[in-house]
Design a protein around this motif. Structure first.
Motif, short mmCIF file in Angstrom:
data_model
loop_
_atom_site.label_atom_id
_atom_site.label_comp_id
_atom_site.label_asym_id
_atom_site.label_seq_id
_atom_site.Cartn_x
_atom_site.Cartn_y
_atom_site.Cartn_z
N TYR A 126 -17.06 -53.85 0.12
CA TYR A 126 -15.97 -53.63 0.03
C TYR A 126 -15.44 -53.05 -1.57
O TYR A 126 -15.92 -53.75 -2.88
CB TYR A 126 -14.86 -54.41 0.01
N LYS A 127 -14.55 -51.95 -1.85
CA LYS A 127 -14.77 -51.36 -3.04
C LYS A 127 -13.53 -52.20 -3.95
O LYS A 127 -12.43 -52.20 -3.32
CB LYS A 127 -14.33 -49.77 -2.96
N GLY A 128 -13.65 -52.45 -5.10
CA GLY A 128 -13.36 -53.50 -6.01
C GLY A 128 -13.43 -53.84 -7.21
O GLY A 128 -14.46 -53.63 -7.02
N ASP A 129 -12.76 -54.38 -7.79
CA ASP A 129 -14.19 -54.75 -9.02
C ASP A 129 -12.67 -56.63 -9.67
O ASP A 129 -11.26 -56.55 -9.07
CB ASP A 129 -13.87 -54.10 -10.62
N LEU A 130 -13.46 -56.84 -10.12
CA LEU A 130 -12.62 -58.66 -10.96
C LEU A 130 -11.07 -57.53 -11.68
O LEU A 130 -10.53 -58.59 -12.24
CB LEU A 130 -13.20 -59.02 -11.91
N ASP A 131 -11.55 -56.47 -12.60
CA ASP A 131 -10.16 -55.86 -12.67
C ASP A 131 -8.45 -55.90 -12.40
O ASP A 131 -7.64 -55.35 -12.49
CB ASP A 131 -10.45 -55.15 -13.50
N GLU A 132 -8.63 -55.60 -10.73
CA GLU A 132 -7.65 -55.31 -10.35
C GLU A 132 -7.33 -55.49 -9.05
O GLU A 132 -8.70 -55.84 -7.81
CB GLU A 132 -7.75 -53.59 -10.14
N GLU A 133 -6.29 -56.61 -9.20
CA GLU A 133 -5.44 -57.25 -7.20
C GLU A 133 -5.46 -56.70 -6.35
O GLU A 133 -5.96 -57.94 -5.28
CB GLU A 133 -4.42 -57.95 -7.70
N GLU A 134 -5.57 -55.69 -5.74
CA GLU A 134 -5.90 -55.08 -4.56
C GLU A 134 -6.89 -54.84 -4.20
O GLU A 134 -7.06 -55.10 -3.59
CB GLU A 134 -4.86 -53.73 -5.03
N GLY A 135 -8.30 -54.55 -4.84
CA GLY A 135 -8.89 -54.20 -4.67
C GLY A 135 -9.90 -55.76 -3.97
O GLY A 135 -9.86 -56.15 -2.50
N LEU A 136 -9.11 -57.02 -4.26
CA LEU A 136 -9.53 -58.25 -4.66
C LEU A 136 -9.24 -58.56 -3.08
O LEU A 136 -9.46 -59.13 -2.62
CB LEU A 136 -9.12 -58.80 -6.19
N ALA A 137 -7.37 -58.28 -3.05
CA ALA A 137 -6.78 -59.15 -1.97
C ALA A 137 -7.40 -58.25 -0.55
O ALA A 137 -7.16 -58.80 0.73
CB ALA A 137 -5.29 -58.37 -1.75
N ARG A 138 -8.05 -57.12 -0.72
CA ARG A 138 -8.70 -56.77 0.88
C ARG A 138 -9.99 -57.66 0.85
O ARG A 138 -10.10 -56.87 2.14
CB ARG A 138 -8.81 -54.66 0.03
N ALA A 139 -10.77 -57.38 0.65
CA ALA A 139 -11.53 -57.55 -0.47
C ALA A 139 -11.50 -59.88 0.57
O ALA A 139 -12.44 -60.16 1.25
CB ALA A 139 -12.61 -57.97 -0.85
N LEU A 140 -10.69 -60.02 -0.27
CA LEU A 140 -11.05 -61.17 0.37
C LEU A 140 -9.82 -62.01 1.42
O LEU A 140 -10.28 -63.05 2.27
CB LEU A 140 -10.31 -62.02 -0.88
N ALA A 141 -9.38 -60.69 1.94
CA ALA A 141 -8.65 -60.86 3.33
C ALA A 141 -9.78 -61.75 4.59
O ALA A 141 -10.26 -61.05 4.71
CB ALA A 141 -7.83 -59.69 3.90
N GLY A 142 -8.83 -62.91 4.69
CA GLY A 142 -9.98 -63.59 6.44
C GLY A 142 -11.30 -63.72 5.60
O GLY A 142 -11.64 -64.77 6.41
N VAL A 143 -11.65 -64.46 4.19
CA VAL A 143 -11.96 -64.85 3.88
C VAL A 143 -12.35 -66.31 4.37
O VAL A 143 -11.47 -67.07 3.67
CB VAL A 143 -13.08 -64.63 2.30
N ASP A 144 -13.59 -66.63 4.46
CA ASP A 144 -13.55 -68.13 4.31
C ASP A 144 -14.37 -68.64 3.25
O ASP A 144 -13.42 -69.85 2.95
CB ASP A 144 -14.31 -68.97 5.89
#
Length: 673
Positions: A126-144
């Protein structure tokens, strides 16, 4: 004046990797908001209490939905291409029959070679990093379960905490069922190390948002070194030797961190709200070198890295080593190994990785010293000026020469003669009658003993110095005497004097006493020899040293009028304006004021002319007339009272303070009006 900034190019090129290896990040912490120790205990107690929620309570939290239609457990791993995250993914992929897992990784650049390599192993990128919330939200969707590791930012000390807190908040929004955070051992102990404080800030926030958590607290990584001799180790061993000064350090292999994380992933109920310390071995640097020698058959080389150069590493890094020297990790290695019997020792790690390529860590490393040329030249000019002034002062009539005063001052007296020498001679039937001066060296104290044995007078030469030096001289004399008897003095005995480290600690205790009023000076005038010293108290050490110490002497030495202008207007302000204490600013500390070997006997000191001063002021007189040669003494002293910053100017400051006493002797014994 700007602090002189040397740095090892070999280390700076690999600095982020080296510092990140310790899993600490720099962040300035407001001293007024430091955590109380009672709060630490509360959190530690909470983590040790058995907590047994139901599986449904842990996994199927309110409003938690699974985005994966196959109900597979989704694991998000941060730092997937780094040491810790990479080990977590490797351990997850190594599990047999775990088709129920989906592994995700967050990457700034999904097209990078490292990301493509993970994708080829079945990891979702998943594309993203700790500096932007949008990418984190996509990566965290459904994560256990999410594995969080945060890295330092050398330009912005608070950035790591901000990033970590942002991830925790996004994980809370995404209803993540279990957060595993890799922190650092002793994060909760008020260590004063900004790296540790940053991790503690993130730990506290995790608790505040009430998300089920497991916190891993690893120690220093074995992976800081390569498993084979290399340029990286050549420099790294030198830095560790300089900064650890023989102290032990706890070590862990990052694979053990990965395995601990996977155990927590597989057993979320058992590991809920638990702190897991991780240390597989505890070794001094020499212990690490011994392990290298055992595995490779020869001892690796290490670079000589002077203290001033090692201290040019980031301040957070040097503070961490100060903590290692003073306190050190408190991890129970036996308990860690009981929890995981397969944890690596340093030797096991070296043996298992013996045939790996050594290029991974040494490609960017060089042994070149990179420095600010203008600053170094300024320091060199100060050093040379001090030498010139020192030479001019010493050439005044009857002024004692630094390093050559032992003819009159450095010789042992009966009261200074170590009792162990007397006891051993008397045990062999000798009676010690007298102790007289007998020449000198710049590194030892000497005497001639007159003894009686069966009524016959005999003379013995005694020399006291650093343990290793004396041992080498003793063995050398023995070898020459064996080859050609009578050609050199025959050594009679080699004796260990009392441990001067206790004296050093007592002196450091005196220097730890500060004037609560914050003023330099003393309650009354004092006398150094016959010189009356005014002690009018002031809040500025520079002003006190110039007005109360230097000027009264320099006005009596008109021969130095031109020199004194340079000294007072250039050298002293340059050295003192840049001065920074370990507890900034420099504090007024109690000093003896005239501490030379003649004013000390055994573990007692006398004839003081006290004042509250910069503690290094004391060392000028101690270095001038000697009596304290032992590296053990200075190591013990500086463990309690570290050299102030900038440490690369320490020797120049001592020369400056020594000059005060040389000026005083010039006034008292010759050269004055």
């Amino acid at each position: 004046m700007e602090t002189i900034r040397h740095r090892l190019g070999s280390l700076s090129a690999n600095l982020e990797q080296l510092t990140a290896s310790y899993n600490r990040s720099p962040m300035e912490v407001d001293a007024g908001n430091r955590r109380p120790k009672t709060e630490h205990r509360r959190f530690r107690d909470r983590s040790s209490v058995e907590y047994s929620p139901t599986h449904d309570n842990l996994i199927n939290r309110k409003n938690h939905t699974m985005s994966n239609t196959d109900n597979k457990k989704i694991i998000l791993v941060l730092g997937a291409t780094g040491k810790q995250g990479g080990q977590v993914i490797s351990e997850l992929l190594a599990q047999d029959a775990r088709a129920d897992l989906v592994i995700r990784a967050l990457s700034r650049n999904p097209e990078s070679a490292a990301a493509r390599s993970l994708a080829a192993r079945g990891v979702q990128i998943y594309k993203g990093d700790l500096d932007e919330e949008e990418g984190l939200a996509r990566a965290l969707a459904g994560v256990d379960t999410a594995f969080l590791v945060t890295l330092p930012d050398m330009k912005d000390h608070q950035r790591e905490a901000t990033r970590g807190i942002r991830f925790v908040d996004e994980a809370k929004k995404a209803n993540v069922s279990h957060l595993i955070f890799t922190s650092v051992e002793d994060a909760d102990k008020n260590t004063g190390v900004p790296h540790f404080d940053t991790k503690w800030t993130i730990e506290q926030h995790i608790r505040e948002v009430d998300i089920p958590w497991t916190i891993l607290r690893p120690v220093a990584f074995m992976d800081n070194f390569t498993a084979n001799p290399s340029k990286a180790n050549f420099v790294g061993f030198g830095v560790f030797a300089t900064l650890l000064i023989g102290h032990s350090l706890h070590w862990v292999h990052t694979r053990d961190i990965g395995r601990a994380a996977v155990r927590a992933i597989n057993n979320p109920i058992e590991y809920r709200d638990k702190i897991i310390p991780l240390s597989g071995d505890v070794q001094t640097l020499n212990g690490v070198l011994d392990a290298y020698e055992k595995v490779h058959g020869k001892r690796p080389w290490k670079a000589y890295v002077p203290r001033w150069a090692a201290n040019q590493l980031p301040k957070d890094f040097t503070k961490m080593f100060q903590y290692f020297r003073k306190e050190g990790f408190s991890t129970d290695v036996a308990a860690c190994r009981k929890a995981d019997p397969e944890m690596y020792t340093v030797e096991k790690w070296l043996a298992e990785n013996k045939n790996l390529s050594t290029l991974k860590c040494c490609e960017a490393l060089r042994t070149t010293v990179v420095y600010d040329k203008s600053s170094v030249e300024e320091q060199r000019r100060t050093t040379e000026l001090l030498k010139e002034i020192n030479y001019e002062v010493l050439n005044l009539a009857n002024a004692p020469r630094m390093g050559h005063v032992a003819d009159t001052q450095r010789n042992l007296t009966m009261r200074q003669l170590p009792q162990d020498i007397v006891n051993q001679l008397e045990g062999q039937g000798f009676t010690v009658k007298s102790c007289e001066k007998s020449g000198s060296t710049s590194t030892s104290s000497t005497a001639t003993l007159t003894c009686h044995h069966n009524g016959e007078p005999l003379k013995f030469f005694v020399k006291i110095g650093e343990e290793e030096t004396m041992h080498a001289e003793f063995e050398s004399l023995m070898a020459i005497d064996a080859a050609s008897p009578g050609f050199c003095p025959k050594p009679i005995l080699l004796s260990e004097c009392e441990d001067t480290s206790e004296f050093a600690k007592k002196l450091a205790k005196v220097h730890s006493d500060t004037n609560r009023d914050g003023l330099f000076g003393f309650s009354c005038p004092t006398f150094c020899g016959s010189t009356r010293q005014e002690n009018t108290q002031t809040s500025s050490w520079k002003d006190f040293f110039i007005e109360m110490r230097l000027k009264p002497l320099l006005t009596q030495l008109p021969q130095l009028s031109s020199t004194s202008k340079v000294f007072l207007k250039d050298i002293v302000p340059r050295l003192l304006d840049s001065l920074r204490g370990t507890s900034f600013p420099i504090q007024p500390r109690l000093v003896h004021g005239d501490l030379w070997s003649g004013n000390a006997s055994g573990d007692r000191i006398f004839d003081p002319c006290c004042l509250y001063a910069h503690s290094e002021y004391e060392l000028g007189m101690m270095r001038m007339f000697g009596g304290w040669h032992s590296e053990r003494f200075w190591s013990a002293y500086h463990e309690e009272i570290p050299k102030d910053e900038p440490t690369e100017e320490f020797d120049d400051r001592i020369s400056m303070y020594t000059l005060y006493h040389q000026l005083n002797h010039a006034v008292m014994f010759g050269g004055g009006n």
